[in-house]
Write an enzyme that holds these catalytic residues in place. Structure first.
Site, PDB file in Angstrom:
ATOM      1  N   TYR C  55       0.850  -1.193   0.000  1.00  0.00           N
ATOM      2  CA  TYR C  55       0.000   0.000   0.000  1.00  0.00           C
ATOM      3  C   TYR C  55       0.884   1.239   0.000  1.00  0.00           C
ATOM      4  CZ  TYR C  55      -4.295  -2.647   0.807  1.00  0.00           C
ATOM      5  OH  TYR C  55      -5.369  -3.482   0.669  1.00  0.00           O
ATOM      6  N   GLU C  56       0.541   2.199  -0.859  1.00  0.00           N
ATOM      7  CA  GLU C  56       1.381   3.389  -0.984  1.00  0.00           C
ATOM      8  C   GLU C  56       1.499   4.147   0.338  1.00  0.00           C
ATOM      9  OE1 GLU C  56      -0.452   5.718  -4.045  1.00  0.00           O
ATOM     10  OE2 GLU C  56      -2.108   6.353  -2.791  1.00  0.00           O
ATOM     11  N   ALA C  57       0.564   3.918   1.233  1.00  0.00           N
ATOM     12  CA  ALA C  57       0.635   4.551   2.549  1.00  0.00           C
ATOM     13  C   ALA C  57       1.873   4.116   3.324  1.00  0.00           C
ATOM     14  CB  ALA C  57      -0.617   4.213   3.351  1.00  0.00           C
ATOM     15  N   GLY C  58       2.538   3.047   2.882  1.00  0.00           N
ATOM     16  CA  GLY C  58       3.788   2.642   3.524  1.00  0.00           C
ATOM     17  C   GLY C  58       3.775   1.241   4.095  1.00  0.00           C
TER      18      GLY C  58
END
Lengths: 262, 308, 262, 308
Positions: C55-58
Site C-alpha cells: 500500500y502506498e501509505a507505507g
C-alpha cells in the site's frame, strides 16, 4: 610563564578540559571520533548539562552512562532521545542545519583552519595513509561552526596541508565568506582550535591566532611546534588549569584506562 | 533536555500560524490533524497556502472556512467515498469570489519536496513524470541532467513550510515525538518546516521516549509547541487508539456537495464549539466507544540492554 | 451471446472477480485506492494466496482482517510485514523496482492505455476536477506491469484523453518501448484492462484488444461504450462467471455494505 | 509469505558470493558481519571489490586474507584505537604483490551511493565536497546543476553491490528482518544490492515480526539467505545482546602492525576453525559472559490495535 615540573595534570588532560569548556552555551554538538568524544562528554557533565550530543552513527540526544568506546557504542543508544538511519542523521540533522558545533580532530591543519585527515604525502603514493574524511568534510561544510581539538607539532601545524579533507577558511576569510555564501553553506567554518599547548581563535582575515596559553606551555614552545609564524593575541591569556572536579571526571568516570589522557 | 513546550491548541495556533503562511497538516490517512485545522478556522486565518499530499476532509473544511488561497497537493478526494465539494467548487469556478490557486504533484513528488526541504537540497530527483502532462500543468516540475550519463530525470523543488502540524501517539513535554503505524511523511515535513506543532494523544515522561529511541520520529529540538489533545485526529484514526470514523466520511459526501450545508456544518462543529474536548463531547461517548480497536495488538518489548 | 435477465451477480462483481483472477501467479502488487483495493484483497483470498500487498501509505505484506476502507487503514498495518515511510515506499520499493503489478483505476483511458485521473476539460478551467495522480504516474512508470480496472462508458473509453496523468503505451508500442528503454523505465506499461463488460489486453503494436466478454455483455454493448473502433481478438473468449465461493467472499467478507459492488 | 531461506553460513557464502563480486558487509560500529567475512576468507574468494563506510577490522582481516583487489570506503581505521595495518601496507606499497585500488568518499557520500542504488536513481545530490581535494582524488564525485537556480552541488553515483551482508537481531525464516539500536545504512545497502544475506542472532516466527511491523528494516522479498549465527558480529556488538569486545580491538593493534602476526591470527582464528560456533567455543564462555549487558533495558510495548 615558566615550565613547572609537575603541575598535577597532563597536557592531554588540559587540552580535553579546555575543549570541554569551550562548549559552554552551545546547544547541539556533533561528536567526532577520538578526542572530541571525551571532550564533549566532559562538557555535558560540567559547563553544558543541556548539551545535545549527536553521533554520526545515528544518535540524537545521547546520554551515555560510560565514555563511549568509539563513535558507535551501545551506551550512546540506550536511553537516547532518537536513533535514526545515517541517511537521516547526515541529511536531516547535519545538512538540514541543526548542528551548532561540529567537533573535529585533525592530522594536519594550516593557518586558515583547513584540515587534512586523508594522507601524508602524495594521494596516489602516500607516505602515511590516514583514515580519510568519515563525516568530517560534511561537518566542516554544514555545522554552524567547527571546533578543532588536536595535539600540536611541526608535523600537524603546517604551512601547507598535503590534502584538504575538510575546508576551513580556505585562503582567507574574504574568499571563504564569499564561497560559503555563494554556495549556500550553512557553516561559518572553524571558530576555535584547542591543542595540548593553548587555545587558538581566528582573526577577522581568517588566520589562526593564539589566544590562550595552557599552564606550563611557553610561547617559544608553541612557535617550535608550528610550521608558520603564528600570530599571538595582544592580550594573551593564561588558560586556567583543570579543576579538581574536572580532573576527577576525566580520570575516574570518562577515561579510567587513560586511553585519551596518556 | 529541551524546555517544556506544552501549550493549548488555541495558544499554539495563535502563536505559530500567521496569515499568509504556508501550512502543512500532514498525515497520510493516519494521524490527520483535524483539531488543528478547526482551530485555524476558528481563529479566522486568511490567505494561507495549504500543503498536503491528500487534502482530505480537513482541507475541504478549512477551504470552506475561507482560510486558504492556494493548495499544494497530489491527490484530491474523500478517499473511498467521493469528492471534496468545497475545494472543487472553487477550482471549477462555481464560487468565484474565493479563487484557489493549485500547485499539483504526484505523491512521490510531494514526498520528495518535503525531503529536499528537510535535507536542505536545492532539488529532489525522481523518475516520475515522463510523458505525462504534469510538467506542463506545473512548470516547477523540471528535468535535471545526471552527471554520469546522458540520462535525464525529473526534479521537484524543496518545500519548506512555515508551519508543519503533526499528530502523533505520544510525545514528551520537550517535544520528542513517537509514532507507530503509518508514518506518511510526518518526519520529512517536520524537518522541512520552520515551525512545528505536535499534537498528541498522550503526553509521556522523557523516560518513556528514551526507553525506545528507535521509535522517535521527531526530536524536541525542532518542535515549537506540544499540544495534548486526545481524539484530535478524528474522523481520521490513530493506530492502536481509535479507528477511522467511516460514517463521518460517508456523511460528508452530501454535506460537501452543498455550500450551504458545509457552512452550516462549520457553524455547528467548528465555530459552535470552543475546542476539541467540546467537539468530542458533542460527538458522544457511544460514537467514541464504537471506534475503539476490537482488541489489543501489542508490539511486544525488545531489549536495548544497559551498558555501564 | 444474449443478455440474461438475472445472472445472479452484478456487473461490478464480475469485474472485481475477473480482475482478481488476473493476479494469479503474481507476487508483489501495489494496491490502488477504490476498485483495485477490493480486487487485490479478493485475489489474496483466492488465486494468489502468497500475494504480497503493498500500500502506498507505507505498508509491505499487508494482511488485513477486513477490507481496508481506503488505501490507508489501521487494518493494513496491524499484522503486516513492514511499515515504512512514504519516502522509502516510493523510493526503495516502487522506484527501486520491486513491484510486479501496479493496479490502477482510471477516469479516462485511450486505445494505448494512457490514463487520465486529473481533469475533464481544460486543466486551468476544468469541467470536472478529478483527484489527480496520487501515486499513479509513478506506478505507471516503475511497476513492472500495470493492470487497469474501471467501468467502461463513452465518457471513460475515449479517442483522446483530456490530460495524461499516467503514461501507457503512449502513441503505440514502438514509441513506448523506445522511450521506456531510453529513459531507463522499469515498467513495461499496461498489460490488462478489466471492465464491467470484458477483459482487454494489448496487441504487439500497443493497441487495446477485447479478449474476453463477460456473461451478459455483448459486442454491440462494448462498441457502444468505447469512443474508438475497438479491436476484437480472433478467438474472443467468454469470461467464466463468478463462482459461488468468489461471490461469497465479495459479498460477505470484503464488501458486505456493497460499496464497490452496487 | 515467502519460502523459507534459512541456510548455513557455508552454503550462503558458497551460493551467493562469487569471485570478482562487489560485496558490502555493512553495519556502522554495530552489527558488523565478522562471521560472514571469515567464511569468505575460508572459501578463498578472490578479486572482490569490498564496499563499506568503515572498513574496520573485518576488512583488514579479509584483505590480509587476500580476497580483495579494491576498496570503496569513507573512513579507514580501528575506531578509537589506531590503524589497519594489512590495508595500509597494501596502500602504502609495503606489500607490492597484492595491490589494492581505492575509491574514497565521505560517510554521507557512501550513504548517498547506497541510497541512489536502493532508489534506482542515476545519482544522489549532496552539499559535501566543496573546496576539498576529494573530487580530485575521486573523479566519480561530480558537480550537478540545480534546475531551480545557478546553484551547483555535488553528486555521487549509485552503488549497487552484487552482495550485501547484513547482521541483525532477528529475522523470520522468510527473511523479514528487524533491527534496533544503530541502523547505519543496513536498509539502504540491502535494497541497493542484487543479492542479500541476512545473519541473525535469533530466528523468530513470522508472527513476532508482524507484531511490530515498524521495526522491520528489510523484507524477505529482497533476501536470498537467512543465516542463524549468534555472536556472528563479535568483536563488534549487537544492541541488547552483547557489547563491543574492546579488548579484541586493542589486541588487534600489535597484530595488524605485523604481516606475519596477522597471517598467524588468520591461521588460528579463521582457517583453524570450521565455523562461528567453533570460534566462539575457542573464545570461551568467560569472555562471552563479560560482554553481556550489565542489565536489561526494555523498550516497553506499544499497542497497534486489532481492527476487524
Amino acid at each position: 610563564m615558566t615550565v613547572t615540573s609537575d603541575p598535577g595534570f597532563s597536557r592531554s588532560e588540559m587540552m580535553i578540559v579546555a575543549a570541554a569548556r569551550a562548549l559552554e552555551g552551545q546547544h547541539v554538538c556533533f561528536v567526532g571520533v577520538g578526542l572530541p568524544n571525551i571532550a564533549v562528554n566532559l562538557a555535558q557533565r560540567t559547563v553544558a548539562p543541556s548539551l545535545e550530543m549527536v553521533y554520526e552513527a545515528g544518535v540524537f540526544g545521547a546520554r551515555p552512562s560510560r565514555l563511549p568506546l568509539s563513535i558507535g557504542d551501545p551506551t550512546i543508544v540506550t536511553g537516547s532521545t532518537a536513533v535514526v538511519s545515517m541517511l537521516e542523521l547526515f541529511g536531516y540533522y547535519l545538512q538540514g542545519g541543526l548542528i551548532d558545533v561540529g567537533f573535529l580532530g585533525a592530522a594536519q591543519i594550516d593557518r586558515f583552519g583547513n584540515i587534512n585527515t586523508t594522507v601524508i604525502g602524495d594521494y596516489e603514493h602516500p607516505r602515511t595513509r590516514l583514515p580519510g574524511s568519515g563525516g568530517a568534510c560534511e561537518i566542516a561544510i554544514n555545522a554552524r561552526q567547527v571546533f578543532v581539538i588536536m595535539r600540536q607539532s611541526k608535523r600537524s601545524f603546517v604551512e601547507s596541508i598535503d590534502f584538504r579533507t575538510s575546508p576551513g577558511n580556505l585562503g582567507g576569510a574574504e574568499q571563504a565568506e564569499r564561497i560559503r555564501r555563494e554556495g549556500g553553506w550553512l557553516g561559518r567554518g572553524p571558530s576555535i582550535v584547542v591543542t595540548d599547548l593553548g587555545i587558538y581563535r581566528f582573526d577577522d582575515d581568517g588566520e589562526m591566532r593564539l589566544d590562550s596559553l595552557h599552564p606550563g606551555a611557553t610561547l617559544d614552545g608553541v612557535r617550535e611546534t608550528i610550521g608558520w609564524e603564528i600570530r599571538v593575541a595582544d592580550s594573551l591569556a593564561a588558560t586556567p588549569p583543570p579543576s579538581a572536579g574536572e580532573l576527577r571526571l576525566v580520570r575516574e568516570e570518562l577515561d579510567p584506562g587513560g586511553v585519551y589522557t596518556r | 533536555m529541551t524546555a517544556p513546550k506544552v501549550a493549548s491548541m488555541r495558544d499554539a495556533i495563535a502563536d505559530l500560524v500567521r496569515d499568509g503562511d504556508t501550512v502543512a497538516i500532514e498525515g497520510f490517512t493516519h494521524l490527520i490533524g483535524f483539531s488543528a485545522g478547526h482551530e485555524i478556522i476558528r481563529q479566522r486565518r486568511r490567505d494561507l497556502t495549504l500543503a498536503r499530499l491528500t487534502p482530505d476532509l480537513v482541507y475541504d473544511q478549512m477551504i470552506a472556512g475561507g482560510v486558504a488561497s492556494k493548495l499544494i497537493f497530489s491527490w484530491l478526494g474523500n478517499p473511498g467515498v467521493g469528492g471534496l465539494g468545497a475545494i472543487r467548487r472553487r477550482i471549477e469556478g462555481e464560487i468565484r469570489d474565493q479563487p484557489l490557486a493549485l500547485e499539483e504533484y504526484s505523491h512521490f513528488g510531494m514526498v520528495g519536496r518535503y525531503t529536499a526541504g528537510a535535507m536542505n537540497l536545492p532539488f529532489f530527483p525522481l523518475r516520475s513524470y515522463f510523458e505525462t502532462d504534469l510538467p506542463v500543468a506545473n512548470p516547477l516540475i523540471r528535468p535535471v541532467e545526471s552527471p554520469y550519463s546522458d540520462e535525464r530525470i525529473y526534479a521537484v523543488p524543496p518545500l519548506k513550510p512555515d508551519v508543519a502540524i503533526v499528530h502523533a501517539q505520544r510525545a514528551s513535554a520537550a517535544g520528542d515525538t513517537q509514532v507507530w503505524g503509518l508514518l506518511g511523511c510526518q518526519k520529512e515535513v517536520a524537518f522541512a518546516a520552520d515551525r512545528v506543532i505536535v499534537v498528541v494523544e498522550e503526553l509521556v515522561e522523557d523516560e518513556v521516549v528514551r526507553s525506545d529511541p528507535n521509535r522517535t520520529i521527531i526530536p524536541g529540538l525542532i518542535v515549537d509547541a506540544v499540544v495534548l489533545e486526545p481524539w484530535g485526529a478524528h474522523p481520521s484514526y490513530v493506530q492502536g487508539a481509535y479507528d477511522r470514523d467511516n460514517r463521518f466520511y460517508l456523511d460528508w459526501d452530501p454535506i460537501t456537495r452543498d455550500e450551504d450545508a458545509i457552512q452550516a456544518w462549520l457553524e455547528e462543529w467548528v465555530y459552535g464549539v470552543a475546542d476539541r474536548a467540546e467537539y468530542m463531547a458533542k460527538l458522544g461517548a457511544e460514537r467514541m466507544a464504537s471506534l475503539r480497536p476490537s482488541a489489543a495488538a501489542p508490539s511486544g518489548s525488545v531489549d536495548y540492554g544497559a551498558y555501564r
